[in-house]
Scaffold this motif. Structure first.
Motif, PDB file in Angstrom:
ATOM      1  N   THR A 156      37.434   9.833  18.675  1.00 43.69           N
ATOM      2  CA  THR A 156      37.510   9.338  20.048  1.00 43.69           C
ATOM      3  C   THR A 156      36.564  10.102  20.965  1.00 43.69           C
ATOM      4  N   ILE A 157      36.202   9.439  22.051  1.00 42.67           N
ATOM      5  CA  ILE A 157      35.356  10.018  23.091  1.00 42.67           C
ATOM      6  C   ILE A 157      36.070   9.822  24.409  1.00 42.67           C
ATOM      7  N   ASN A 158      36.054  10.848  25.247  1.00 45.10           N
ATOM      8  CA  ASN A 158      36.598  10.761  26.600  1.00 45.10           C
ATOM      9  C   ASN A 158      35.663  11.556  27.491  1.00 45.10           C
ATOM     10  N   PHE A 159      34.860  10.858  28.278  1.00 47.64           N
ATOM     11  CA  PHE A 159      33.862  11.504  29.129  1.00 47.64           C
ATOM     12  C   PHE A 159      34.022  10.962  30.532  1.00 47.64           C
ATOM     13  N   GLY A 160      34.309  11.822  31.501  1.00 46.71           N
ATOM     14  CA  GLY A 160      34.613  11.351  32.847  1.00 46.71           C
ATOM     15  C   GLY A 160      33.673  11.854  33.915  1.00 46.71           C
ATOM     16  N   ASP A 161      34.102  11.635  35.168  1.00 42.39           N
ATOM     17  CA  ASP A 161      33.395  12.041  36.375  1.00 42.39           C
ATOM     18  C   ASP A 161      32.046  11.341  36.509  1.00 42.39           C
ATOM     19  N   LEU A 162      32.009  10.036  36.211  1.00 37.93           N
ATOM     20  CA  LEU A 162      30.780   9.250  36.267  1.00 37.93           C
ATOM     21  C   LEU A 162      30.721   8.417  37.541  1.00 37.93           C
ATOM     22  N   GLU A 163      29.524   8.265  38.063  1.00 43.83           N
ATOM     23  CA  GLU A 163      29.275   7.379  39.200  1.00 43.83           C
ATOM     24  C   GLU A 163      29.268   5.934  38.701  1.00 43.83           C
ATOM     25  N   PRO A 164      29.398   4.941  39.608  1.00 45.05           N
ATOM     26  CA  PRO A 164      29.311   3.544  39.179  1.00 45.05           C
ATOM     27  C   PRO A 164      27.974   3.251  38.499  1.00 45.05           C
ATOM     28  N   GLY A 165      27.986   2.404  37.488  1.00 46.68           N
ATOM     29  CA  GLY A 165      26.760   2.027  36.791  1.00 46.68           C
ATOM     30  C   GLY A 165      27.038   1.464  35.412  1.00 46.68           C
ATOM     31  N   ASP A 187      34.301  -0.759  13.715  1.00 46.86           N
ATOM     32  CA  ASP A 187      33.078  -0.446  14.435  1.00 46.86           C
ATOM     33  C   ASP A 187      33.421   0.393  15.658  1.00 46.86           C
ATOM     34  N   PRO A 188      32.564   1.358  16.010  1.00 42.74           N
ATOM     35  CA  PRO A 188      32.814   2.142  17.212  1.00 42.74           C
ATOM     36  C   PRO A 188      32.766   1.243  18.445  1.00 42.74           C
ATOM     37  N   SER A 189      33.596   1.548  19.427  1.00 47.69           N
ATOM     38  CA  SER A 189      33.591   0.787  20.672  1.00 47.69           C
ATOM     39  C   SER A 189      33.941   1.715  21.824  1.00 47.69           C
ATOM     40  N   CYS A 190      33.551   1.305  23.022  1.00 45.30           N
ATOM     41  CA  CYS A 190      33.883   2.093  24.210  1.00 45.30           C
ATOM     42  C   CYS A 190      34.046   1.160  25.397  1.00 45.30           C
ATOM     43  N   THR A 191      34.813   1.611  26.371  1.00 41.66           N
ATOM     44  CA  THR A 191      35.043   0.848  27.594  1.00 41.66           C
ATOM     45  C   THR A 191      34.962   1.791  28.785  1.00 41.66           C
ATOM     46  N   MET A 192      34.797   1.217  29.946  1.00 40.00           N
ATOM     47  CA  MET A 192      34.753   1.974  31.191  1.00 40.00           C
ATOM     48  C   MET A 192      36.093   1.817  31.899  1.00 40.00           C
ATOM     49  N   VAL A 193      36.638   2.928  32.372  1.00 42.62           N
ATOM     50  CA  VAL A 193      37.902   2.910  33.103  1.00 42.62           C
ATOM     51  C   VAL A 193      37.768   3.787  34.338  1.00 42.62           C
ATOM     52  N   VAL A 194      38.670   3.613  35.299  1.00 44.48           N
ATOM     53  CA  VAL A 194      38.684   4.469  36.488  1.00 44.48           C
ATOM     54  C   VAL A 194      39.185   5.849  36.075  1.00 44.48           C
ATOM     55  N   ASP A 195      38.475   6.881  36.501  1.00 46.02           N
ATOM     56  CA  ASP A 195      38.826   8.272  36.212  1.00 46.02           C
ATOM     57  C   ASP A 195      39.723   8.760  37.351  1.00 46.02           C
ATOM     58  N   GLU A 196      41.030   8.584  37.174  1.00 42.75           N
ATOM     59  CA  GLU A 196      41.996   8.924  38.224  1.00 42.75           C
ATOM     60  C   GLU A 196      41.934  10.407  38.592  1.00 42.75           C
ATOM     61  N   GLU A 197      41.665  11.253  37.616  1.00 44.33           N
ATOM     62  CA  GLU A 197      41.667  12.702  37.836  1.00 44.33           C
ATOM     63  C   GLU A 197      40.556  13.147  38.788  1.00 44.33           C
ATOM     64  N   ASN A 198      39.382  12.521  38.704  1.00 41.99           N
ATOM     65  CA  ASN A 198      38.237  12.946  39.509  1.00 41.99           C
ATOM     66  C   ASN A 198      37.946  12.030  40.696  1.00 41.99           C
ATOM     67  N   SER A 199      38.668  10.923  40.837  1.00 44.88           N
ATOM     68  CA  SER A 199      38.432   9.998  41.945  1.00 44.88           C
ATOM     69  C   SER A 199      39.061  10.517  43.232  1.00 44.88           C
ATOM     70  N   LYS A 200      38.422  10.132  44.332  1.00 46.72           N
ATOM     71  CA  LYS A 200      38.954  10.436  45.664  1.00 46.72           C
ATOM     72  C   LYS A 200      39.018   9.123  46.423  1.00 46.72           C
ATOM     73  N   PRO A 201      39.876   9.022  47.453  1.00 43.48           N
ATOM     74  CA  PRO A 201      39.945   7.770  48.219  1.00 43.48           C
ATOM     75  C   PRO A 201      38.565   7.372  48.747  1.00 43.48           C
ATOM     76  N   GLY A 202      38.170   6.166  48.437  1.00 45.12           N
ATOM     77  CA  GLY A 202      36.879   5.653  48.875  1.00 45.12           C
ATOM     78  C   GLY A 202      35.704   6.115  48.015  1.00 45.12           C
ATOM     79  N   ALA A 203      35.929   6.987  47.049  1.00 43.18           N
ATOM     80  CA  ALA A 203      34.857   7.490  46.181  1.00 43.18           C
ATOM     81  C   ALA A 203      35.343   7.530  44.735  1.00 43.18           C
ATOM     82  N   PRO A 204      35.473   6.353  44.112  1.00 45.60           N
ATOM     83  CA  PRO A 204      35.987   6.341  42.739  1.00 45.60           C
ATOM     84  C   PRO A 204      34.996   6.937  41.755  1.00 45.60           C
ATOM     85  N   LYS A 205      35.535   7.557  40.731  1.00 44.19           N
ATOM     86  CA  LYS A 205      34.756   8.049  39.596  1.00 44.19           C
ATOM     87  C   LYS A 205      35.243   7.291  38.370  1.00 44.19           C
TER      88      LYS A 205
END
Length: 175
Positions: A92-101, A41-59
């Motif tokens: 596979t899917i890899n979609f980044g630069d998302l705000e918390p939610g 079955d397809p599945s997905c998880t949320m992870v910290v986007d290290e490439e687009n995160s900044k200190p105090g402003a995680p993506k």
């Protein structure tokens, strides 16, 4: 009076021949010919986007697997609007630069798959605060207090906090 339903199987020579040869297997028709296994079955998880995160402003990013290869997908739950793209040939899917939610992925072939809520970023300074508070408390009681014997076994952030706590407490309480 009880009524009993009976099911009778007729074992004809043709059916017995299929069973003996293994042609009538119990495996469903959608077994992957390449792997010989059922598709997951397809599945997905949320992870910290290290490439687009900044200190105090995680993506955050969505990591998905087992989606229908080549299908188009949409990310649902984005406050600023939609996003998406094609599923990779590997499914596979890899979609980044998302705000918390809360997020999910939707494809025509796989339907809606919920990915969950973005993870809370690990606080790097809780150890610093712990070390700082202990040092400040010890030095405020006794300016000659020695550091704990296991200081070298503590995390680097804890050690940095302890050293800063000593300096601040000595400046405030000691000559």
């Amino acid at each position: 009076m009880q009524r009993m339903n009976r099911l009778t199987l007729i074992a004809t020579p043709a059916v017995l021949g299929l069973l003996a040869s293994g042609a009538a297997s119990a495996a469903p028709a959608d077994v992957s010919p390449q792997s010989g296994r059922l598709p997951a079955d397809p599945s997905c998880t949320m992870v910290v986007d290290e490439e687009n995160s900044k200190p105090g402003a995680p993506k955050f990013a969505i990591k998905g697997t087992e989606f229908t290869a080549g299908a188009g997908y949409s990310v649902i739950g984005i406050k600023q609007g939609g996003g998406g793209g094609p599923v990779s040939p590997q499914g596979t899917i890899n979609f980044g630069d998302l705000e918390p939610g809360n997020y999910g992925v939707q494809t025509k072939e796989d339907g809606v798959v919920l990915c969950g809520h973005t993870p809370k970023p690990a606080s790097k300074d809780w150890r610093y605060k712990q070390g700082y508070n202990l040092a400040f408390q010890r030095i405020s009681r006794n300016c000659d207090a020695m550091p704990p014997g296991n200081l070298q076994n503590k995390h680097a952030n804890w050690q940095a906090g302890y050293k800063d706590g000593v300096v601040d407490a000595k400046a405030k309480f000691c000559d």
